[in-house]
Each structure stands twice: as C-alpha cells, then as structure tokens.
Write an enzyme that holds these catalytic residues in place. Structure first.
Site, PDB file in Angstrom:
ATOM      1  N   LYS A 220       8.911   0.453   5.779  1.00 37.10           N
ATOM      2  CA  LYS A 220       7.352   1.919   4.982  1.00 37.10           C
ATOM      3  C   LYS A 220       6.149   0.456   5.268  1.00 37.10           C
ATOM      4  O   LYS A 220       5.669  -0.254   5.409  1.00 37.10           O
ATOM      5  CB  LYS A 220       7.309   1.107   3.266  1.00 37.10           C
ATOM      6  CG  LYS A 220       5.779   1.782   2.744  1.00 37.10           C
ATOM      7  CD  LYS A 220       4.897   1.008   1.853  1.00 37.10           C
ATOM      8  CE  LYS A 220       4.393  -0.219   2.995  1.00 37.10           C
ATOM      9  NZ  LYS A 220       4.114  -0.668   1.414  1.00 37.10           N
ATOM     10  N   THR A 221       4.623   1.442   5.830  1.00 35.14           N
ATOM     11  CA  THR A 221       3.159   1.542   6.456  1.00 35.14           C
ATOM     12  C   THR A 221       2.469   2.432   7.258  1.00 35.14           C
ATOM     13  O   THR A 221       3.094   2.284   8.207  1.00 35.14           O
ATOM     14  CB  THR A 221       3.437  -0.137   7.317  1.00 35.14           C
ATOM     15  OG1 THR A 221       1.701  -0.306   7.044  1.00 35.14           O
ATOM     16  CG2 THR A 221       3.939  -0.296   7.882  1.00 35.14           C
TER      17      THR A 221
ATOM     18  N   ARG B  55       0.897  -5.409  -4.880  1.00 33.42           N
ATOM     19  CA  ARG B  55       1.117  -6.540  -3.758  1.00 33.42           C
ATOM     20  C   ARG B  55       1.715  -7.730  -3.701  1.00 33.42           C
ATOM     21  O   ARG B  55       1.449  -9.407  -3.261  1.00 33.42           O
ATOM     22  CB  ARG B  55      -0.810  -6.412  -2.933  1.00 33.42           C
ATOM     23  CG  ARG B  55      -0.651  -5.380  -2.582  1.00 33.42           C
ATOM     24  CD  ARG B  55      -2.201  -5.614  -1.630  1.00 33.42           C
ATOM     25  NE  ARG B  55      -2.125  -4.240  -0.841  1.00 33.42           N
ATOM     26  CZ  ARG B  55      -1.656  -3.962   0.365  1.00 33.42           C
ATOM     27  NH1 ARG B  55      -0.420  -4.398   0.777  1.00 33.42           N
ATOM     28  NH2 ARG B  55      -2.295  -2.338   0.735  1.00 33.42           N
TER      29      ARG B  55
ATOM     30  N   GLY C 193       0.716  -1.031  -0.011  1.00 30.11           N
ATOM     31  CA  GLY C 193       0.441  -0.095  -0.215  1.00 30.11           C
ATOM     32  C   GLY C 193       0.870   0.982   0.040  1.00 30.11           C
ATOM     33  O   GLY C 193       2.125   1.427   0.561  1.00 30.11           O
TER      34      GLY C 193
ATOM     35  N   ASP D 207       0.340   1.889   9.131  1.00 33.52           N
ATOM     36  CA  ASP D 207      -0.873   1.765  10.252  1.00 33.52           C
ATOM     37  C   ASP D 207       0.049   1.164  11.024  1.00 33.52           C
ATOM     38  O   ASP D 207      -0.234   1.118  12.300  1.00 33.52           O
ATOM     39  CB  ASP D 207      -0.284  -0.482   9.031  1.00 33.52           C
ATOM     40  CG  ASP D 207      -1.393  -0.731   7.707  1.00 33.52           C
ATOM     41  OD1 ASP D 207      -1.955   0.420   7.510  1.00 33.52           O
ATOM     42  OD2 ASP D 207      -1.692  -1.692   7.369  1.00 33.52           O
TER      43      ASP D 207
ATOM     44  N   ASP E  88       6.048  -7.718   5.769  1.00 32.81           N
ATOM     45  CA  ASP E  88       6.150  -9.200   4.956  1.00 32.81           C
ATOM     46  C   ASP E  88       7.006  -8.772   3.887  1.00 32.81           C
ATOM     47  O   ASP E  88       7.514 -10.229   3.282  1.00 32.81           O
ATOM     48  CB  ASP E  88       4.468  -8.800   4.267  1.00 32.81           C
ATOM     49  CG  ASP E  88       3.484  -9.792   4.588  1.00 32.81           C
ATOM     50  OD1 ASP E  88       4.139 -10.632   6.151  1.00 32.81           O
ATOM     51  OD2 ASP E  88       2.376  -9.955   4.459  1.00 32.81           O
TER      52      ASP E  88
HETATM   53  P1  FBP Z   1       0.901  -2.323   3.045  1.00 33.63           P
HETATM   54  O1  FBP Z   1       0.582  -2.826   5.055  1.00 33.63           O
HETATM   55  O2  FBP Z   1       1.557  -2.878   2.564  1.00 33.63           O
HETATM   56  O3  FBP Z   1       1.376  -0.807   4.253  1.00 33.63           O
HETATM   57  O4  FBP Z   1      -1.072  -1.327   3.447  1.00 33.63           O
HETATM   58  C1  FBP Z   1      -1.477  -0.904   3.969  1.00 33.63           C
HETATM   59  C2  FBP Z   1      -2.952  -0.777   4.598  1.00 33.63           C
HETATM   60  O5  FBP Z   1      -2.828   0.953   3.497  1.00 33.63           O
HETATM   61  C3  FBP Z   1      -4.232  -0.889   5.235  1.00 33.63           C
HETATM   62  O6  FBP Z   1      -3.924   0.075   6.513  1.00 33.63           O
HETATM   63  C4  FBP Z   1      -5.357  -0.815   4.647  1.00 33.63           C
HETATM   64  O7  FBP Z   1      -5.940  -2.246   5.714  1.00 33.63           O
HETATM   65  C5  FBP Z   1      -4.411  -2.215   3.238  1.00 33.63           C
HETATM   66  O8  FBP Z   1      -3.718  -1.198   2.562  1.00 33.63           O
HETATM   67  C6  FBP Z   1      -5.490  -1.490   1.704  1.00 33.63           C
HETATM   68  O9  FBP Z   1      -5.444  -1.994   0.561  1.00 33.63           O
HETATM   69  P2  FBP Z   1      -5.833  -1.709  -0.439  1.00 33.63           P
HETATM   70  O10 FBP Z   1      -4.633  -0.559  -0.778  1.00 33.63           O
HETATM   71  O11 FBP Z   1      -5.483  -3.086  -1.798  1.00 33.63           O
HETATM   72  O12 FBP Z   1      -6.951  -1.327  -0.642  1.00 33.63           O
END
Ligand code: FBP
Length: 552
Positions: free
Chosen positions: A202-203, A145, A81, A205, A176
């Site tokens: 990165k994230t 992803r 993400g 979250d 991951d």
């Molecule tokens: P990452 O763990 O890859 O950084 O993504 C986090 C996130 O933004 C979460 O907060 C959310 O649940 C998810 O991605 C949403 O995923 P998508 O962009 O595939 O809708």
C-alpha cells in the site's frame, strides 16, 4: 450513516478477481515457482531470516484446493497513511476467509499496529464489512504509524495472538510496514508460535515497487484525483490567461506522483526530485529553468501556466540538504531554547548567520522570509526540520519572481507574473477507489487469505500483469525477503525493502523528458476529468500512464 447516491451505487459493484481466483475457493491450487534470494546482500539477509529466507515464489492456478482444512483466526492491520482501496483489501480477505469456512474469524486491530500491541480490536462481520465495500478511507478499523520492530513488541504481539488463537496476521502497509511484517514473520516462525504473517503493498506514493510489485495500491486513484484537479486548474488558467499556478503534490520523497500527474495533464513544468539530484541542480538553476518557460510563454503573449512541484523536491537539492543538516546541528541540544528565547527575527537571523557556513548562509539568504522562518518553526520530535512541511510551491514561485525581476531589469523579459498556490495531498488519499484500485485491492486481500490457507508466511500478496484486463492478472505470493537489501538506518545496518525512486532511464520519465520542452512553451494541457466508475472499460478501467508506459 446517510449514504450518497454514489456510495449506494458502489455497494453494488462486484470487484473483478484475477481469472485464476474466479472459480471458487475449492478450485484454487498452488503452482510452485523458483527459490528466491534477496536483491542484494544475500548472505547478510539470509543470516537475519534463517526461517523465512530463500522460499519459493508461488502463483495460484485453477485446480483442486489441497490446503489443510483448519479453522483460521486472522488479524488484519492497516498501517501508515491512507490509500484508496484499503477497505477492499479487508473485504477481499474477509470474503475468502468466510467462503473457505464460515467459522473462520477476522479480527480488525484498530488504529494501526498499536491496535495489535494494545489488544484493541473489533471482530468483523457481514453487517459491518458491507458498509465499507468499494469505499475510500481506512475508517473501517483506522490506521496508525506505530512501528512494529522491537523484540519486546513482537513478544507482546505473540501473546495477543495466543490469547485469541490467531493463526495469521495481515499487515497492509508501505515499504517500512512490510519490512516489519517480514521481521515479525521471522520472529513468529523462530518462536514456533504457529502465527503466519502476510503483507499487502500500500501507498499512494508509488515508491513500493520493484520487479515483483508492479504498483502499490492507492497510487492509481490518488493520481487520478490530483490529475482531475490539475486538469481543471489548467483549463481555468487557459481560460483566464492571467495566473501561473504552482501546485505541490504529495508523495513524500519520490516523485512518482508528480510524474504520473504530469503524464496525465501535460503541464508547462514538472520538477522531478531524482533528476534534480542526478544533475546536482541548485535552487537558482531550478528557478532559472522555470523562469525560462515563463519568459518564453510571455514572449508569445501567454502570461499563464502550470508548474507541478513534488512534495519531496527540496531534499533532492544538494545545497538545500546541506543547509537542513547544518540547521539541525545548529539547533541541537540546548541551542533550541537559546534560539527560541531571542526576542526578534533580526536577533534570530544574526544567530543563524553566526552558526551556518558561508555556503549555507548564501542559500539561506535567497529564501523568502516566510520559508526561512518555517525552517526554524516546524520541528519533528527529534528536533529536526520537517522538510515535508516546507511550502516548496511558494518557495519556487518566489525564486522565479526574483529571477524574472532580474530579467526585467536586464530588458530580456517584459511579461506579467501573477501566481496562485495549491497543495494536493489529503484530497486524494481517501477518494472512492477507482475500478482499478477496487479490483486490485479486493484481489490482494482475497489472495492474502489463499496464502494463509496454504500455510505461507513472510510473503507479500502479489497480483501482477496489471496493465491487462483483470481476468489476465496473475495472483500469487513473493517472499518479502526477496525485496530486501541492507541499509544504514539510525546508525545501524538493517535489512529493509528498497524504496523505489523514479528511474531516469525508465520509460515514464523518458516519455516525459521527450515532450517537456514543447509543453514548457506551448499550451499542451490535457484534461483527464473525474474518475469514471460506470461506463465503457476503456474509460473506467484505465491504468496509470506510468504502468502503461512501463509495460508497453
Ligand atoms: P505512507 O507512506 O504511509 O503510505 O504515507 C504516504 C503519505 O501520504 C505521504 O505522501 C505524505 O508525505 C505522508 O503520508 C503524510 O503523512 P501524515 O498522514 O502523517 O500527515
């Protein structure tokens, strides 16, 4: 591309590097730290990473650069993400690479890890990179992803690297992706490919953090963006005095984002998934907890408020997890087609009633009908319920409404309860990075190249001491295997980076727990306002409350 005035101004911003990286490439040397071992399961992890396990932690310091002078051809990948600052990681990497040797080359693999497997890339140059400095988004090369985890994929990656003479790969991703970076590094070392692999944390979250990684990039900007909006909603609520706002915030499983937003905005209610799990709270108990705040405020004439709901909350409610597991079981195999063929919701409801245990049916029965239907509509490719798509902000407001109706019937509540719902997620992932994220990300990228230049592999680019001004930040590298333990994934024991959940004995949660009783009943809202890019450092370089409390 037509530029906004802010974008033009942000191009002029010079990200701040840690002090030890500021003297120019020729003045950066390595200080060796201690040998490392994994946080748990040392023997098993060591056995899986015979070539990359147990290496030393390192930091950089001012001194003569003694790295080998060789041409570097580096590939960079954005994984998962979006998170604000990703562009600056690429810019920092690019600048260090070119400052070391103008003949060095940076390949940007497009669309995430699949770009490496499909040999889909763009060679990055000044004209192109300069368009992305200090901007949000991952559009410089795109993200994806695809997981890099099989031997076949690694063999393809090695071939692609060989074809272009690539000496190192930088993977910018979450837990991951960095786990995969460590496994790829081991593969490359075991097969003597000469390709190094470096990760960057990165994230938005905030769940990639541990004793070495103080925070993942993007968390600062995303939470500031959400907090600005929550603060604005609070002010509207306090002005109009007629709505309860239920605001779901992104963050996948962990509740770091929700907690940080609560610390910044002091809402009446903020649920924390990890606490719900620890206390084994039921849906009814959570609804009762929120309804207490609504009723007490109503008794004081305040029929308004704000509740923050973390995206992953329902997974932490034990009875809800059981319900989800039973639904997944109920619709396994041919049952999905059977269920879908039933003509009316009434028929489907009877099918569900016949298939669930009495306990799960009792939980199912109290859900609002739209949520019940959602559980059967949204399935992932494996046929499982997509918990992240459940509108938990609507679920809890509906449960609270029922709870208040019962209180009204019993004569213990006589207020008004009008609700509005919001979901804050994608709004924050590509915001212009705050100065903190712009600086942190540029430093991570710059530092990643120094790790490459000094020959390290299987390391995470590490920048620490982040609650202090940037010149006091410490740059270096940590073997990724140090952050690993064994976990059961898809029926197999796998070495993975441990995901960080909110620690209930940690200072950020403790601060929240000490204050929330007052926030629930009084109006203690705080309005953080928009991210500031220009102005005094105490406003522009402010770190998150989480980081400030953790490091206090
Ligand atoms: P990452 O763990 O890859 O950084 O993504 C986090 C996130 O933004 C979460 O907060 C959310 O649940 C998810 O991605 C949403 O995923 P998508 O962009 O595939 O809708």
């Amino acid at each position: 591309m037509k530029l906004s005035p802010l974008q033009t101004a942000r191009y002029q911003y010079t990200p701040k590097l840690p002090g030890m990286l500021r003297n120019g490439i020729s003045e950066i040397c390595v200080k060796n730290g201690n040998a490392t071992e994994s946080v748990a399961d040392q023997e098993k992890i060591a056995a899986q990473f015979p070539n990359t396990y147990g290496k030393n932690e390192i930091t950089f310091q001012k001194g003569k650069n003694t790295s080998e002078a060789k041409k570097q051809v580096v590939g960079v990948i954005l994984s998962g993400g979006q998170a604000p600052g990703g562009h600056n990681v690429v810019c920092g990497l690019y600048d260090a690479l070119k400052a070391t040797n103008p003949d060095n080359v940076l390949y940007g693999f497009k669309g995430g890890p699949s770009g490496l497997l499909e040999d889909d890339y763009r060679i990055l140059d000044d004209d192109y990179v300069n368009q992305f400095r200090n901007t949000g988004g991952f559009d410089i090369i795109g993200s994806g992803r695809t997981k890099l985890e099989t031997e076949e994929q690694f063999a393809v990656a090695a071939e692609v690297c060989k074809k272009h003479g690539i000496t190192a790969i930088v993977i910018i991703g979450g837990d991951d992706s960095n786990t995969n970076a460590a496994v790829l590094a081991e593969y490359m070392a075991a097969h003597n490919t000469g390709v190094q692999v470096i990760g960057c944390p990165k994230t938005i979250d905030g769940d990639l953090k541990n004793e070495d990684i103080e925070c993942s990039f993007g968390f600062d900007t995303a939470t500031k963006t959400y907090s600005e909006i929550i603060g604005n909603i609070e002010r509207d609520a306090n002005s109009a005095k007629k709505y309860w706002h239920f605001i779901k915030v992104m963050g996948r499983s962990a509740s770091h984002v929700a907690l940080e937003c609560a610390l910044q905005t002091q809402p009446n209610i903020c649920l924390i998934g990890e606490e719900v799990a620890a206390k084994k709270m039921s849906l009814a108990q959570i609804a009762d907890y929120i309804a207490d705040s609504v009723a007490e405020r109503a008794a004081k004439g305040m029929n308004f408020g704000v509740a923050i709901i973390p995206e992953g909350i329902v997974e932490f409610v034990p009875e809800f997890s059981v319900l989800i597991a039973e639904i997944n079981e109920l619709l396994a195999g041919e049952n999905t087609a059977k269920f879908n063929a039933l003509p009316t919701w009434k028929d489907k409801y009877a099918f569900i009633e016949a298939g669930l245990t009495k306990e799960s049916m009792a939980v199912f029965a109290i859900l609002p009908e739209n949520i019940q239907q959602q559980l059967f509509l949204e399935r992932d490719p494996h046929g499982n319920v997509q918990v992240s798509l459940i509108e938990s902000e609507k679920l809890f407001s509906a449960l609270v409404k029922d709870n208040l109706a019962a209180r009204k019937a019993a004569g213990t509540y006589n207020g008004k309860f009008s609700t509005l719902h919001h979901f804050l997620g994608y709004e924050g992932r590509c915001a212009f990075p705050s100065n903190f994220d712009a600086d942190y990300c540029y430093s991570l990228g710059y530092n990643a190249f120094m790790l490459i230049q000094y020959g390290y592999t299987g390391y995470l680019s590490k920048v620490s001491n982040l609650s202090k001004p940037a010149d006091e930040w410490v740059a270096g590298g940590m073997p990724i295997t140090k952050m690993m333990n064994m976990e059961r994934r898809n029926g197999q024991d796998k070495p993975v980076i441990r995901k960080a959940l909110v620690e209930l004995d940690g200072k950020p949660f403790q601060y929240f727990a000490e204050h929330r009783a007052e926030w629930a009943v009084e109006t203690c809202f705080t309005y953080p306002g928009a991210i500031q890019y220009f102005g005094p450092a105490e406003v522009c370089d402010l770190t998150t409350r989480t980081l400030a409390l953790e490091k206090a």
